[in-house]
Design a protein around this motif. Structure first.
Motif, PDB file in Angstrom:
ATOM      1  N   LEU A  94      38.604  78.387  70.901  1.00 55.65           N
ATOM      2  CA  LEU A  94      38.486  78.969  69.651  1.00 55.65           C
ATOM      3  C   LEU A  94      36.697  79.079  69.356  1.00 55.65           C
ATOM      4  O   LEU A  94      36.606  79.563  68.187  1.00 55.65           O
ATOM      5  N   GLY A  95      36.291  78.295  70.385  1.00 55.84           N
ATOM      6  CA  GLY A  95      34.611  78.282  69.997  1.00 55.84           C
ATOM      7  C   GLY A  95      34.426  77.588  68.740  1.00 55.84           C
ATOM      8  O   GLY A  95      33.478  77.520  68.216  1.00 55.84           O
ATOM      9  N   ALA A  96      35.191  76.381  68.546  1.00 53.16           N
ATOM     10  CA  ALA A  96      35.038  75.640  67.364  1.00 53.16           C
ATOM     11  C   ALA A  96      34.656  74.010  67.683  1.00 53.16           C
ATOM     12  O   ALA A  96      35.085  73.588  68.806  1.00 53.16           O
ATOM     13  N   GLU A  97      34.035  73.404  67.055  1.00 55.76           N
ATOM     14  CA  GLU A  97      33.520  72.081  67.259  1.00 55.76           C
ATOM     15  C   GLU A  97      34.309  71.141  66.742  1.00 55.76           C
ATOM     16  O   GLU A  97      34.867  70.225  67.546  1.00 55.76           O
ATOM     17  N   LYS A  98      35.119  71.348  65.830  1.00 55.39           N
ATOM     18  CA  LYS A  98      35.652  70.448  64.903  1.00 55.39           C
ATOM     19  C   LYS A  98      36.986  71.193  64.149  1.00 55.39           C
ATOM     20  O   LYS A  98      36.872  72.155  63.792  1.00 55.39           O
ATOM     21  N   ALA A  99      38.031  70.718  63.646  1.00 57.67           N
ATOM     22  CA  ALA A  99      39.144  70.895  63.048  1.00 57.67           C
ATOM     23  C   ALA A  99      39.515  69.851  61.872  1.00 57.67           C
ATOM     24  O   ALA A  99      39.302  68.536  62.314  1.00 57.67           O
ATOM     25  N   VAL A 100      40.180  70.287  60.840  1.00 57.04           N
ATOM     26  CA  VAL A 100      41.155  69.236  60.183  1.00 57.04           C
ATOM     27  C   VAL A 100      42.494  69.340  61.103  1.00 57.04           C
ATOM     28  O   VAL A 100      42.976  70.271  61.067  1.00 57.04           O
ATOM     29  N   TRP A 101      42.917  68.103  61.391  1.00 56.59           N
ATOM     30  CA  TRP A 101      44.158  67.921  62.217  1.00 56.59           C
ATOM     31  C   TRP A 101      45.232  67.383  61.321  1.00 56.59           C
ATOM     32  O   TRP A 101      45.034  66.510  60.567  1.00 56.59           O
ATOM     33  N   VAL A 102      46.562  67.908  61.260  1.00 58.83           N
ATOM     34  CA  VAL A 102      47.520  67.685  60.430  1.00 58.83           C
ATOM     35  C   VAL A 102      48.731  67.535  61.026  1.00 58.83           C
ATOM     36  O   VAL A 102      49.058  68.476  61.775  1.00 58.83           O
ATOM     37  N   GLY A 103      49.350  66.340  61.299  1.00 58.34           N
ATOM     38  CA  GLY A 103      50.477  66.009  62.036  1.00 58.34           C
ATOM     39  C   GLY A 103      51.734  65.627  61.133  1.00 58.34           C
ATOM     40  O   GLY A 103      51.591  65.261  60.226  1.00 58.34           O
ATOM     41  N   HIS A 104      53.013  65.880  61.816  1.00 61.79           N
ATOM     42  CA  HIS A 104      54.250  65.570  61.124  1.00 61.79           C
ATOM     43  C   HIS A 104      55.292  64.906  62.043  1.00 61.79           C
ATOM     44  O   HIS A 104      54.996  65.540  63.338  1.00 61.79           O
ATOM     45  N   ASP A 105      55.844  63.811  61.816  1.00 63.38           N
ATOM     46  CA  ASP A 105      56.870  63.363  62.708  1.00 63.38           C
ATOM     47  C   ASP A 105      56.033  63.055  64.056  1.00 63.38           C
ATOM     48  O   ASP A 105      55.025  62.293  64.186  1.00 63.38           O
ATOM     49  N   MET A 106      56.566  63.598  65.318  1.00 69.34           N
ATOM     50  CA  MET A 106      56.061  63.130  66.396  1.00 69.34           C
ATOM     51  C   MET A 106      54.792  64.030  66.709  1.00 69.34           C
ATOM     52  O   MET A 106      54.086  63.588  67.628  1.00 69.34           O
ATOM     53  N   GLY A 107      54.227  64.614  65.646  1.00 70.17           N
ATOM     54  CA  GLY A 107      52.987  65.199  65.899  1.00 70.17           C
ATOM     55  C   GLY A 107      52.140  64.402  65.357  1.00 70.17           C
ATOM     56  O   GLY A 107      51.076  64.663  65.684  1.00 70.17           O
ATOM     57  N   SER A 108      52.445  63.468  64.614  1.00 70.45           N
ATOM     58  CA  SER A 108      51.492  62.735  63.956  1.00 70.45           C
ATOM     59  C   SER A 108      50.791  61.650  65.179  1.00 70.45           C
ATOM     60  O   SER A 108      49.827  61.502  65.124  1.00 70.45           O
ATOM     61  N   PRO A 109      51.490  60.894  65.972  1.00 72.36           N
ATOM     62  CA  PRO A 109      50.893  60.360  66.992  1.00 72.36           C
ATOM     63  C   PRO A 109      49.803  61.119  67.955  1.00 72.36           C
ATOM     64  O   PRO A 109      48.805  60.618  68.397  1.00 72.36           O
ATOM     65  N   ILE A 110      50.157  62.397  68.027  1.00 75.14           N
ATOM     66  CA  ILE A 110      49.205  63.280  68.721  1.00 75.14           C
ATOM     67  C   ILE A 110      48.045  63.515  67.713  1.00 75.14           C
ATOM     68  O   ILE A 110      46.884  63.470  68.472  1.00 75.14           O
ATOM     69  N   THR A 111      48.093  63.776  66.642  1.00 75.34           N
ATOM     70  CA  THR A 111      46.862  64.200  65.750  1.00 75.34           C
ATOM     71  C   THR A 111      46.188  62.716  65.466  1.00 75.34           C
ATOM     72  O   THR A 111      44.755  62.660  65.540  1.00 75.34           O
ATOM     73  N   TRP A 112      46.834  61.663  65.535  1.00 78.61           N
ATOM     74  CA  TRP A 112      45.981  60.385  65.420  1.00 78.61           C
ATOM     75  C   TRP A 112      45.341  60.172  66.675  1.00 78.61           C
ATOM     76  O   TRP A 112      44.349  59.419  66.575  1.00 78.61           O
ATOM     77  N   SER A 113      45.768  60.573  67.845  1.00 75.40           N
ATOM     78  CA  SER A 113      45.215  60.227  69.021  1.00 75.40           C
ATOM     79  C   SER A 113      43.831  61.117  69.166  1.00 75.40           C
ATOM     80  O   SER A 113      43.032  60.741  69.964  1.00 75.40           O
ATOM     81  N   VAL A 114      44.056  62.315  68.627  1.00 73.14           N
ATOM     82  CA  VAL A 114      42.926  63.398  68.670  1.00 73.14           C
ATOM     83  C   VAL A 114      41.748  62.474  68.032  1.00 73.14           C
ATOM     84  O   VAL A 114      40.498  62.279  68.624  1.00 73.14           O
ATOM     85  N   ALA A 115      42.207  61.821  66.829  1.00 73.37           N
ATOM     86  CA  ALA A 115      41.141  61.259  66.078  1.00 73.37           C
ATOM     87  C   ALA A 115      40.535  59.897  66.511  1.00 73.37           C
ATOM     88  O   ALA A 115      39.455  59.953  66.586  1.00 73.37           O
ATOM     89  N   SER A 116      41.544  59.191  67.170  1.00 69.94           N
ATOM     90  CA  SER A 116      40.999  57.856  67.787  1.00 69.94           C
ATOM     91  C   SER A 116      40.200  58.082  69.095  1.00 69.94           C
ATOM     92  O   SER A 116      39.531  57.147  69.493  1.00 69.94           O
ATOM     93  N   HIS A 117      40.436  59.261  69.666  1.00 73.83           N
ATOM     94  CA  HIS A 117      39.664  59.503  71.046  1.00 73.83           C
ATOM     95  C   HIS A 117      38.726  60.232  70.964  1.00 73.83           C
ATOM     96  O   HIS A 117      37.643  60.485  71.906  1.00 73.83           O
ATOM     97  N   HIS A 118      38.668  61.421  70.111  1.00 79.55           N
ATOM     98  CA  HIS A 118      37.886  62.420  69.947  1.00 79.55           C
ATOM     99  C   HIS A 118      37.289  62.605  68.420  1.00 79.55           C
ATOM    100  O   HIS A 118      37.685  63.680  67.946  1.00 79.55           O
ATOM    101  N   PRO A 119      36.742  61.600  67.750  1.00 77.92           N
ATOM    102  CA  PRO A 119      36.448  61.733  66.456  1.00 77.92           C
ATOM    103  C   PRO A 119      35.490  62.767  66.052  1.00 77.92           C
ATOM    104  O   PRO A 119      35.458  63.228  65.080  1.00 77.92           O
ATOM    105  N   GLU A 120      34.487  62.971  67.356  1.00 73.32           N
ATOM    106  CA  GLU A 120      33.481  63.834  66.942  1.00 73.32           C
ATOM    107  C   GLU A 120      34.234  65.599  67.044  1.00 73.32           C
ATOM    108  O   GLU A 120      33.543  66.379  66.645  1.00 73.32           O
ATOM    109  N   ARG A 121      35.491  65.617  67.279  1.00 74.75           N
ATOM    110  CA  ARG A 121      36.042  66.971  67.118  1.00 74.75           C
ATOM    111  C   ARG A 121      37.020  66.888  65.787  1.00 74.75           C
ATOM    112  O   ARG A 121      37.771  67.888  65.686  1.00 74.75           O
TER     113      ARG A 121
END
Length: 352
Positions: A94-121
């Protein structure tokens, strides 16, 4: 661009491709919604046009194994590390550096993992239902945060997480039962919250003892549609996808707990999150119960900028209580330094 319009898109990424829905201006701050089991991008149908109309670029993905996104032939393809890699590739595309990530149910561990491994994104991170540091650490950790007042260890050693062991030990049986009648499954699963439902063990606590999710394991018994969550059109959207794709992919997200725990251990910043975080707790979501049980305790210690909102809803909160969820997201975004820039407006005097 028509305000609130939702459009369909496809994107090639590292390791596959995503189908996604989008709303709002392409240059608006990115908000990427990640659904759980057994949902779709349409699970966010109430949030996309709302945020899009405010100037955000709101995107909801069909996760791998669902809808029109890539499907893998092995359980390993659905490990969190691989899914996160694909999401970062999607952001790059998308040519983007960062995003707001929103997860629900089993999507939440995914978004938490984006945050804990790639906080710069990450501009910010939100979760509906599942707190940080719960599923990411694997099923052994989940056993330590069970409410033993509801699930005595001698009767329910795995508590509400018992069904996960059934996936591990009887994966083909679980897959076959869900595929037997997807329409009945959706109607049985997606119902509004019950204020009295948290006093006894959930049906998920007895899956192994019954030998399956449903009696006889011949698929979910048919029942009425809950109009407070779904329209007939919504139901058809879910069923069409489930009938086409089956449940190998969706169920495989539960087959990588050991690999996911190893991935969690490699997160950066000592597991602390410093970006703005929103946690939406559903009071009648007894599967992700975080009021009495210690499920969310570590999140409260390791998230330094945490906003918590409680909503009187069941598990499917963004579909059951869309107005409240939208309000929580908008209020949080407005106070977290994440908001679309005001565009200059040129006024032209009317000529009589």
């Amino acid at each position: 661009m028509e305000i609130g319009r939702v459009t369909e898109h496809h994107a090639d990424v590292d390791g596959g491709h995503f189908f996604y829905l989008a709303s709002g201006p392409e240059d608006g701050p990115l908000v990427i919604f990640v659904h759980g089991w057994p949902e779709l991008s349409i699970s966010w149908r109430h949030q996309l046009p709302h945020l899009g109309s405010l100037g955000f670029r709101a995107i909801a993905l069909d996760m791998p194994g669902y809808g029109r996104s890539v499907r893998f032939d092995s359980h390993e393809g659905y490990a969190t590390e691989n899914i996160v890699r694909m999401l970062i590739s999607f952001l790059d595309g998308l040519g983007a550096e960062k995003a707001v990530w929103v997860g629900h149910d089993m999507g939440s561990p995914i978004t938490w993992s984006v945050a804990s491994h790639h906080p710069e994104r990450c501009l910010a991170v939100a979760s509906l239902g599942l707190p940080y540091m719960a599923h990411e650490r694997g099923i052994d950790h989940l056993l330590t945060v069970i409410n033993r007042d509801i699930y005595p260890e001698d009767e329910h050693p795995a508590g509400q997480w018992d069904y996960m062991y059934f996936y591990r030990d009887n994966f083909p049986d679980a897959q076959r039962a869900f595929e037997a009648n997807p329409g009945a499954l959706v109607k049985a699963m997606m119902t509004k919250g019950d204020p009295e439902g948290g006093k006894t063990p959930l049906v998920t606590a007895g899956v192994r003892a019954r030998g399956g999710w449903f009696e006889g394991d011949e698929g979910a018994p048919d029942g009425p549609l809950d109009p407070d969550l779904l329209t007939v059109e919504d139901l058809h959207g879910y069923v069409s996808s489930m009938s086409r794709n089956g449940f190998f992919g969706p169920n495989s997200y539960y087959m990588n707990f050991e690999a996911n725990a190893e991935y969690y251990a490699r997160s950066v910043n000592g597991h602390y999150l410093d970006m703005p975080v929103l946690f939406v707790l559903s009071e009648y979501d007894y599967w992700c119960e975080s009021i009495v049980s210690p499920l969310a305790d570590d999140m409260r210690r390791y998230v330094r900028d945490l906003t918590s909102v409680s909503i009187t809803s069941g598990h499917w909160v963004q579909q059951e209580r869309p107005t409240e969820v939208n309000s929580a997201l908008v209020n949080w975004l407005a106070t977290s330094g994440v908001w679309p820039e005001r565009k200059s407006v040129q006024w032209q005097r009317a000529v009589d």
